[in-house]
Write a protein that holds these residues in place. Structure first.
Motif, short mmCIF file in Angstrom:
data_model
loop_
_atom_site.label_atom_id
_atom_site.label_comp_id
_atom_site.label_asym_id
_atom_site.label_seq_id
_atom_site.Cartn_x
_atom_site.Cartn_y
_atom_site.Cartn_z
N LYS A 113 0.85 -1.19 0.00
CA LYS A 113 0.00 0.00 0.00
C LYS A 113 0.88 1.24 0.00
O LYS A 113 1.77 1.39 0.83
CB LYS A 113 -0.92 0.00 1.23
CG LYS A 113 -1.91 1.15 1.22
CD LYS A 113 -2.83 1.10 2.42
CE LYS A 113 -3.80 2.27 2.40
NZ LYS A 113 -4.71 2.25 3.57
N ASP A 162 -0.44 8.21 0.96
CA ASP A 162 -1.34 9.10 0.23
C ASP A 162 -0.59 10.12 -0.62
O ASP A 162 -1.04 10.48 -1.71
CB ASP A 162 -2.26 9.83 1.22
CG ASP A 162 -3.20 8.85 1.93
OD1 ASP A 162 -3.47 7.78 1.35
OD2 ASP A 162 -3.63 9.16 3.06
N ASP A 163 0.56 10.60 -0.13
CA ASP A 163 1.32 11.63 -0.85
C ASP A 163 2.47 11.04 -1.66
O ASP A 163 3.49 11.69 -1.87
CB ASP A 163 1.86 12.67 0.13
CG ASP A 163 2.78 12.03 1.17
OD1 ASP A 163 2.74 10.79 1.33
OD2 ASP A 163 3.55 12.78 1.82
#
Length: 320
Positions: free
Chosen positions: A112, A115-116
């Protein structure tokens, strides 16, 4: 009649005869299927023997891949004196379809990303560009190193089996967790360095080891500080760069042994090496070996393993 219908549909009369002959088969075809290719096997005896071989392996829980099928088919063709047989991927697909075999697989979960991740990837690429400019090095002096976990037993996650099989068991020797580590490194220009193999043991093996491979031992079979020092001295030191231009940029992930202060100091002082550490969680996007080399390496090892396994059932010694 056939001739009048052929004129009406603007097709050859033989097609009308063929359609009428295969009427029951064509009526049972899926609506989206646009052709009815049901050619007979060119080498039926070979396919019968090959199907029996696949079924016998699956009955013993052995995994079977399409590569193994093609290798075994070529072996049978040689035994049966069939010089025109090639056994390519398309033939393998048709053989499996004729014999109601299919490839069964399992799903996997990937890493995973944060987010950034896009911003961090861009920042790291800009950092590398600045570093290269400061050092004044070209692509032959920019390297990446990474470890690849390997196993002595290579149990497959996919196997060819009969269509509709309720369970897909795959037997192993029980040594699929008995592994070792292979350390790969290459330059941006594509030059490969010697691979280093780390075995899970305390003493060096006494067998005659092949030239061009550095062997190291470690109690758990993975890279540590001592292993990095061995790699630096035996693999990194003799890297193919000019004697007068030994400055290099080495890209590493954030594994603890890579960023050990003692290791970084040795690389910096003794080998004139500047290191760039990939941010955690972004190796999937920024590790060159992860992106383009490691999978190919594993596939080649897998291919050699499958060639070896098709020659018979192999067993371990009493000591494993």
């Amino acid at each position: 009649g056939n001739r009048a219908t052929a004129r009406e549909l603007e097709v050859d009369e033989s097609m009308i005869r063929k359609w009428r002959k295969n009427k029951q088969i064509m009526e049972k075809m899926p609506k989206k299927q646009r052709s009815c290719r049901r050619g007979k096997a060119k080498y039926p005896a070979l396919e019968r023997s090959l199907k029996e071989w696949v079924v016998s392996l699956r009955n013993n829980g052995r995994a079977v891949t399409t590569v193994m099928i093609r290798l075994k088919a070529r072996e049978l063709a040689t035994q049966m004196n069939l010089p025109g047989f090639t056994g390519g991927p398309s033939w393998c697909h048709r053989f499996m379809r004729r014999n109601k075999l299919s490839v069964r697989t399992r799903t996997t979960v990937g890493q995973k990303l944060p987010d950034d991740w896009q911003e961090r990837v861009e920042e790291f690429n800009n950092f590398l560009s600045r570093r290269r400019g400061e050092l004044g090095v070209d692509s032959s002096h920019v390297f990446n190193m990474d470890e690849v976990p390997m196993s002595f037993d290579a149990p497959l996650s996919r196997t060819v089996d009969e269509v509709g099989a309720a369970t897909i068991p795959i037997s192993t020797t029980g040594h699929e967790k008995t592994g070792f580590t292979v350390v790969l490194a290459c330059s941006e220009a594509g030059k490969k360095l010697k691979p280093m193999v780390i075995f899970k043991r305390k003493t060096m093996p006494k067998e005659n080891l092949p030239n061009g491979v550095v062997v190291h031992v470690q109690q758990k079979g993975w890279m540590d500080r001592d292993g990095m020092i061995v790699w630096a001295n035996k693999v990194w030191r003799p890297r193919p760069v000019s004697f007068f231009e030994r400055k290099s940029l080495l890209i590493l992930d954030s594994f603890s042994a890579h960023i050990d202060e003692g290791v970084l100091d040795i690389l910096r002082k003794e080998h004139l090496t500047t290191t760039a550490v990939i941010p955690g969680g972004l190796t999937k996007k920024l590790q060159p070996l992860d992106i383009s080399v490691n999978r190919s390496f594993k596939n080649h090892v897998r291919y050699e393993w499958e060639k070896w396994m098709t020659k018979g059932m192999h067993t371990y010694t009493n000591t494993g």
